[in-house]
Design an enzyme around this catalytic site. Structure first.
Site, PDB file in Angstrom:
ATOM      1  CG  ASN A  10      -1.744   1.232   1.370  1.00 24.17           C
ATOM      2  OD1 ASN A  10      -1.825   2.029   0.437  1.00 24.17           O
ATOM      3  ND2 ASN A  10      -2.371   1.419   2.531  1.00 24.17           N
ATOM      4  CE  LYS A  12      -0.305   3.420   4.665  1.00 32.26           C
ATOM      5  NZ  LYS A  12      -0.299   3.601   6.096  1.00 32.26           N
ATOM      6  CG  HIS A 101      -6.055   2.273   4.719  1.00 33.18           C
ATOM      7  ND1 HIS A 101      -5.682   3.232   5.620  1.00 33.18           N
ATOM      8  CD2 HIS A 101      -5.062   1.354   4.689  1.00 33.18           C
ATOM      9  CE1 HIS A 101      -4.482   2.901   6.112  1.00 33.18           C
ATOM     10  NE2 HIS A 101      -4.088   1.767   5.550  1.00 33.18           N
ATOM     11  CD  GLU A 103      -3.190   5.814   6.360  1.00 32.69           C
ATOM     12  OE1 GLU A 103      -3.093   5.867   5.121  1.00 32.69           O
ATOM     13  OE2 GLU A 103      -2.318   5.293   7.087  1.00 32.69           O
ATOM     14  CD  GLU A 173      -3.924  -2.195   6.989  1.00 34.28           C
ATOM     15  OE1 GLU A 173      -2.833  -2.479   6.516  1.00 34.28           O
ATOM     16  OE2 GLU A 173      -4.514  -1.126   6.761  1.00 34.28           O
ATOM     17  N   GLY A 179       1.970   2.339  10.828  1.00 33.54           N
ATOM     18  CA  GLY A 179       2.991   3.380  10.705  1.00 33.54           C
ATOM     19  C   GLY A 179       3.625   3.784  12.024  1.00 33.54           C
ATOM     20  CB  SER A 219       4.484  -1.740  12.122  1.00 35.40           C
ATOM     21  OG  SER A 219       4.109  -0.392  12.294  1.00 35.40           O
TER      22      SER A 219
HETATM   23  P1  PGA Z   1       2.399   0.316   7.676  1.00 33.48           P
HETATM   24  O1  PGA Z   1       1.003   0.596   6.939  1.00 33.48           O
HETATM   25  O2  PGA Z   1       2.930  -0.984   7.140  1.00 33.48           O
HETATM   26  O3  PGA Z   1       3.265   1.484   7.306  1.00 33.48           O
HETATM   27  O4  PGA Z   1       2.122   0.255   9.145  1.00 33.48           O
HETATM   28  C1  PGA Z   1       0.096  -0.438   6.683  1.00 33.48           C
HETATM   29  C2  PGA Z   1      -1.156   0.124   6.068  1.00 33.48           C
HETATM   30  O5  PGA Z   1      -1.614   1.199   6.498  1.00 33.48           O
HETATM   31  O6  PGA Z   1      -1.751  -0.489   5.139  1.00 33.48           O
END
Ligand code: PGA
Length: 257
Positions: A10, A12, A101, A103, A173, A179, A219
Site C-alpha cells: 500500500n 499510500k 482503509h 486513513e 489492520e 505506521g 508495521s
Molecule cells: P504500515 O502501513 O505498514 O506502514 O504500518 C500499513 C497500512 O496502512 O496499510
C-alpha cells in the site's frame, strides 16, 4: 486448504509517476517467475496516476504482479468531480482496490455504508476488494476488538452472496499498529483474523471462509513477517512503509516462498 498468500504493498500517497516506474522496475528486476508465481500473489496498490505506468512496466517485463487502486467511487460514471470509478481502474487492468482503509475512515469520512457500496461496485465488475478493518487503541483497551472488527466485516459484505464475498480479501489492520512501528503480536493478530474468518463462514459459508485470504497490516516488516505468517489465520500482509523500498518489499515477498 492451501490458501495462496498475498503480499500487497500500500504505497499510500507516495511516488510520482517517475518514482513509481523506478520502484516497479526494481521489484520486477528481482522477479523469479517459477518461485514467485507458485507461492504468492503480489499486488501493488498505487496512487491512481501511477497505476497505468506501473502496469505498463509489469506487462512489458511479463511479470505476474497485480496493480490495484487504494480507493474507488461506487457510481460507474457521472457528475462526481474528483472521483474515480470501477470501470476506469478495470480498463487499466487493476485486479483489486483497497476499500475502507483506516486513513480513509478517519480522514475522509469513509463509513461502513460507503465501504459496502464500494465493495458491491467492485464485485459487480468482477474485481476484488481488499477490505480493511481494524480497531483503535481505545477499542483495544476496552476489550471490544473482536466485536468491533467483526461488525465492520458484516457491514462491508452486507447484501453480497457467497460468490461475491469470495472475490474479496480482508486486511486486519489495528490502527494503533499502522505506521507506528508497533506491531500486534502474532497471537493478537491471529485471534482477530480467526474471528474474521468465522464471521465470513456465518455470512457466506464454510468453504468461502476457508479459502478467504485474511491479511495482517500494521508495521509488518522483514523482521516480524515470519512470525506473523506462521499463524494459522494470517495469509499475507498489507504493507505500508516497507513496500516503498524494493529491498524490503522483496524480502517480504520472499518470506512467502
Ligand atoms: P504500515 O502501513 O505498514 O506502514 O504500518 C500499513 C497500512 O496502512 O496499510
Amino acid at each position: 486448504m492451501a490458501r495462496m498468500p498475498m503480499m500487497a504493498g500500500n504505497w499510500k500517497m507516495n511516488n510520482t509517476i517517475s518514482e513509481a516506474v523506478v520502484l516497479t522496475q526494481e521489484i520486477a528486476n528481482q522477479y523469479e517467475k517459477k518461485e514467485w508465481d507458485e507461492a504468492v500473489e503480489i499486488v501493488l496498490c498505487t496512487p491512481f496516476v501511477d497505476l497505468k505506468p506501473a502496469k505498463t512496466v509489469l506487462d512489458f517485463d511479463k511479470v505476474k504482479i497485480e496493480v490495484a487502486a487504494q480507493n474507488v467511487y461506487w457510481e460507474p460514471s457521472g457528475a462526481y468531480t474528483g472521483e474515480i470509478s470501477v470501470p476506469m481502474i478495470k480498463e487499466i487492468g487493476c485486479a483489486y482496490s483497497i476499500i475502507g482503509h483506516s486513513e480513509r475512515r478517519e480522514l475522509f469520512g469513509e463509513t461502513d455504508e460507503t465501504v459496502n457500496k464500494k465493495v458491491k461496485a467492485l464485485v459487480a465488475e468482477d474485481l476484488g476488494a481488499i477490505v480493511c478493518v481494524g480497531e483503535s487503541l481505545a477499542v483495544r483497551e476496552d476489550g471490544s476488538t473482536i466485536e468491533f472488527v467483526t461488525a465492520q466485516v458484516r457491514a462491508a459484505f452486507a447484501g453480497l452472496d457467497a460468490d461475491e464475498v469470495a472475490q474479496c480479501v480482508v486486511a486486519y489492520e489495528p490502527i494503533w499498529a499502522i505506521g507506528t512501528g508497533r506491531t500486534a503480536t502474532p497471537e493478537q493478530a491471529d485471534e482477530v483474523c480467526a474471528a474474521i474468518r468465522a464471521t465470513v463462514a456465518e455470512i457466506a459459508d464454510e468453504a468461502t471462509a476457508e479459502d478467504m485470504r485474511v491479511l495482517y497490516g500494521g508495521s509488518m516488516n522483514p523482521g516480524n513477517v515470519d512470525a506473523l505468517l506462521a499463524m494459522e489465520n494470517i495469509d499475507g500482509g498489507l504493507i505500508g512503509g516497507a513496500s516503498l523500498k524494493a529491498e524490503s518489499f522483496v524480502q517480504l515477498i520472499k518470506a512467502c516462498l
